[in-house]
Design a protein around this motif. Structure first.
Motif, PDB file in Angstrom:
ATOM      1  N   ASP A  11      -6.345  12.230   1.729  1.00  9.75           N
ATOM      2  CA  ASP A  11      -5.178  11.060   1.219  1.00  9.75           C
ATOM      3  C   ASP A  11      -5.646   9.813   1.944  1.00  9.75           C
ATOM      4  O   ASP A  11      -5.162   9.253   2.979  1.00  9.75           O
ATOM      5  CB  ASP A  11      -3.493  11.722   2.080  1.00  9.75           C
ATOM      6  N   VAL A  12      -6.041   9.149   0.132  1.00  6.21           N
ATOM      7  CA  VAL A  12      -6.742   7.777   1.093  1.00  6.21           C
ATOM      8  C   VAL A  12      -5.390   6.961   0.007  1.00  6.21           C
ATOM      9  O   VAL A  12      -5.825   6.597  -1.118  1.00  6.21           O
ATOM     10  CB  VAL A  12      -8.291   7.491   0.033  1.00  6.21           C
ATOM     11  N   CYS A  13      -5.396   5.812   0.437  1.00  5.85           N
ATOM     12  CA  CYS A  13      -4.336   4.254  -0.604  1.00  5.85           C
ATOM     13  C   CYS A  13      -6.132   3.246  -0.779  1.00  5.85           C
ATOM     14  O   CYS A  13      -6.411   3.195   0.567  1.00  5.85           O
ATOM     15  CB  CYS A  13      -3.297   4.462  -0.146  1.00  5.85           C
ATOM     16  N   VAL A  14      -5.913   2.855  -1.732  1.00  2.00           N
ATOM     17  CA  VAL A  14      -6.799   1.276  -1.992  1.00  2.00           C
ATOM     18  C   VAL A  14      -5.964   0.239  -1.847  1.00  2.00           C
ATOM     19  O   VAL A  14      -5.306   0.670  -2.529  1.00  2.00           O
ATOM     20  CB  VAL A  14      -7.642   1.566  -3.200  1.00  2.00           C
ATOM     21  N   THR A  15      -5.522  -0.080  -0.989  1.00  2.00           N
ATOM     22  CA  THR A  15      -5.231  -1.438  -1.005  1.00  2.00           C
ATOM     23  C   THR A  15      -5.479  -3.130  -0.342  1.00  2.00           C
ATOM     24  O   THR A  15      -6.317  -3.168  -0.695  1.00  2.00           O
ATOM     25  CB  THR A  15      -4.131  -1.350   0.467  1.00  2.00           C
ATOM     26  N   SER A  16      -4.584  -3.814  -0.137  1.00  2.00           N
ATOM     27  CA  SER A  16      -5.588  -5.426  -0.088  1.00  2.00           C
ATOM     28  C   SER A  16      -4.390  -5.884   0.986  1.00  2.00           C
ATOM     29  O   SER A  16      -3.642  -5.734   0.874  1.00  2.00           O
ATOM     30  CB  SER A  16      -6.405  -6.031  -1.261  1.00  2.00           C
ATOM     31  N   ILE A  17      -5.503  -6.837   1.374  1.00  2.48           N
ATOM     32  CA  ILE A  17      -3.531  -7.697   2.390  1.00  2.48           C
ATOM     33  C   ILE A  17      -3.722  -8.739   1.536  1.00  2.48           C
ATOM     34  O   ILE A  17      -4.271  -9.954   0.993  1.00  2.48           O
ATOM     35  CB  ILE A  17      -4.637  -8.583   3.295  1.00  2.48           C
ATOM     36  N   LEU A  18      -2.475  -9.088   1.604  1.00  2.00           N
ATOM     37  CA  LEU A  18      -1.898 -10.770   1.062  1.00  2.00           C
ATOM     38  C   LEU A  18      -1.254 -11.336   1.616  1.00  2.00           C
ATOM     39  O   LEU A  18      -1.214 -12.729   1.336  1.00  2.00           O
ATOM     40  CB  LEU A  18      -0.056  -9.580   0.240  1.00  2.00           C
ATOM     41  N   GLU A  19      -0.824 -11.340   3.002  1.00  2.00           N
ATOM     42  CA  GLU A  19      -0.304 -12.534   4.181  1.00  2.00           C
ATOM     43  C   GLU A  19      -0.831 -12.021   5.320  1.00  2.00           C
ATOM     44  O   GLU A  19      -0.454 -10.398   6.007  1.00  2.00           O
ATOM     45  CB  GLU A  19       0.436 -12.919   4.219  1.00  2.00           C
ATOM     46  N   VAL A  20      -1.398 -13.083   6.329  1.00  2.00           N
ATOM     47  CA  VAL A  20      -1.731 -12.694   7.633  1.00  2.00           C
ATOM     48  C   VAL A  20       0.053 -13.982   8.526  1.00  2.00           C
ATOM     49  O   VAL A  20      -0.539 -14.738   8.151  1.00  2.00           O
ATOM     50  CB  VAL A  20      -2.677 -12.653   7.928  1.00  2.00           C
ATOM     51  N   ASP A  21       0.678 -12.884   8.845  1.00  2.00           N
ATOM     52  CA  ASP A  21       1.841 -13.741   9.692  1.00  2.00           C
ATOM     53  C   ASP A  21       1.572 -13.955  11.186  1.00  2.00           C
ATOM     54  O   ASP A  21       1.722 -12.775  11.422  1.00  2.00           O
ATOM     55  CB  ASP A  21       2.834 -13.359   9.307  1.00  2.00           C
ATOM     56  N   ALA A  22       0.672 -14.577  11.842  1.00  2.00           N
ATOM     57  CA  ALA A  22       0.361 -14.776  12.887  1.00  2.00           C
ATOM     58  C   ALA A  22       1.628 -14.798  13.787  1.00  2.00           C
ATOM     59  O   ALA A  22       1.293 -14.429  15.191  1.00  2.00           O
ATOM     60  CB  ALA A  22      -0.418 -15.637  13.538  1.00  2.00           C
ATOM     61  N   ASP A  23       2.544 -15.888  13.456  1.00  2.00           N
ATOM     62  CA  ASP A  23       3.511 -16.231  14.633  1.00  2.00           C
ATOM     63  C   ASP A  23       4.479 -14.446  14.552  1.00  2.00           C
ATOM     64  O   ASP A  23       5.047 -14.083  15.694  1.00  2.00           O
ATOM     65  CB  ASP A  23       4.566 -17.314  13.359  1.00  2.00           C
ATOM     66  N   ASP A  24       4.498 -14.092  13.192  1.00  2.00           N
ATOM     67  CA  ASP A  24       5.666 -12.967  14.023  1.00  2.00           C
ATOM     68  C   ASP A  24       4.721 -11.879  14.282  1.00  2.00           C
ATOM     69  O   ASP A  24       5.177 -10.884  14.536  1.00  2.00           O
ATOM     70  CB  ASP A  24       6.067 -12.355  12.285  1.00  2.00           C
ATOM     71  N   GLY A  25       3.531 -11.817  14.405  1.00  2.00           N
ATOM     72  CA  GLY A  25       2.662 -10.641  14.874  1.00  2.00           C
ATOM     73  C   GLY A  25       2.422  -9.442  13.819  1.00  2.00           C
ATOM     74  O   GLY A  25       2.137  -8.264  13.477  1.00  2.00           O
ATOM     75  N   VAL A  26       2.353 -10.031  12.143  1.00  5.69           N
ATOM     76  CA  VAL A  26       2.641  -8.658  10.767  1.00  5.69           C
ATOM     77  C   VAL A  26       1.474  -9.575  10.051  1.00  5.69           C
ATOM     78  O   VAL A  26       1.302 -10.207   9.540  1.00  5.69           O
ATOM     79  CB  VAL A  26       4.070  -8.831  10.529  1.00  5.69           C
TER      80      VAL A  26
END
Length: 249
Positions: free
Chosen positions: A43-58
């Motif tokens: 069960d594999v999903c291919v995805t990509s990172i849209l944004e990194v919010d270091a302040d909120d830790g997400v």
């Protein structure tokens, strides 16, 4: 495989928050695809990172086009992510994946991982194994081929896996095929027991015009003790090779 695989690579762990955030941002900026394993390879999903919010830790990820798969991702306690950045393999586990919105579209959000594994090319450097006294790998055979174990000589070894020489074309070389409970007899080191998963196969013509099959396999669920044995053997091969090179000069 999940967290057990991450455990194998403990020596290559990155725990610096700043470094993890920087790596995730680079992965996003370079639009590197991420394989998100929800229930292992099945069960594999291919995805990509849209944004990194270091302040909120997400950080925010593309959602799957499959609605039911998104539900499985959200329900999972943790998912294992695998990607590459400048030919360096990166593995990390993410927790707390939830539905989110990003620029007016549906997405997934997850907690920034507290650690990740970064495997430089050096760790996957393949070391040729001796030809005159080959390293044997004992692979359990299916009952329709007589059962028991068959022995295959190694062509090379790395911290990521081995290449088997299948001179009689006995093994199922389909990519993804997994051979469980294999035993590799490393000279002066001992026996390494691991599962091997086929990643590639190549038919090669030998000097005597006979055809052999070279099957590249990845270690699966290898224990830390067995991985340490593999690393010791590779170090020994490198020392022997360097000694030979020094003798030639």
């Amino acid at each position: 495989m999940h967290d057990a695989e991450l455990e194998n690579w403990h020596d290559y762990e990155v725990q610096s928050r700043r470094e993890i955030v920087a790596l995730l941002r680079q992965i996003g900026e370079k639009k590197q695809l991420i394989r998100m394993k929800i229930k292992g390879e099945a069960d594999v999903c291919v995805t990509s990172i849209l944004e990194v919010d270091a302040d909120d830790g997400v950080f925010v990820l593309d959602r799957s086009i499959n609605r039911e798969q998104n539900e499985r991702i959200v329900q999972a306690r943790s998912v294992l992510c695998e990607t590459y950045l400048d030919k360096i393999r990166i593995l990390f586990s993410v927790n707390g994946v939830r539905e989110a919105e990003f620029r007016g579209a549906s997405a997934l959000a997850a907690e920034i991982p507290s650690s990740l594994i970064r495997l430089q090319r050096r760790e996957f450097y393949r070391m040729p194994t001796p030809v005159t006294n080959p390293v044997p790998a004992l692979v359990p055979m299916p009952l329709d081929l007589g059962g028991g174990n068959a022995t295959f000589p190694l062509a090379d070894i790395s911290c990521g896996g081995v290449a088997l020489l299948d001179n009689k074309m006995m093994l199922n070389s389909t990519i993804g095929q997994t051979f469980t409970n294999c035993r590799i007899e490393l000279p002066e080191i001992g026996t390494v027991t691991t599962s091997l998963q086929v990643r590639n196969a190549l038919d090669v013509t030998m000097l005597n015009n006979k055809t052999s099959r070279r099957i590249g396999c990845m270690f699966v669920d290898i224990s830390r003790g067995n991985m340490a044995a593999v690393q010791r053997y590779i170090t020994r091969l490198e020392r022997e090779r360097n000694a030979k090179l020094a003798g030639l000069n």
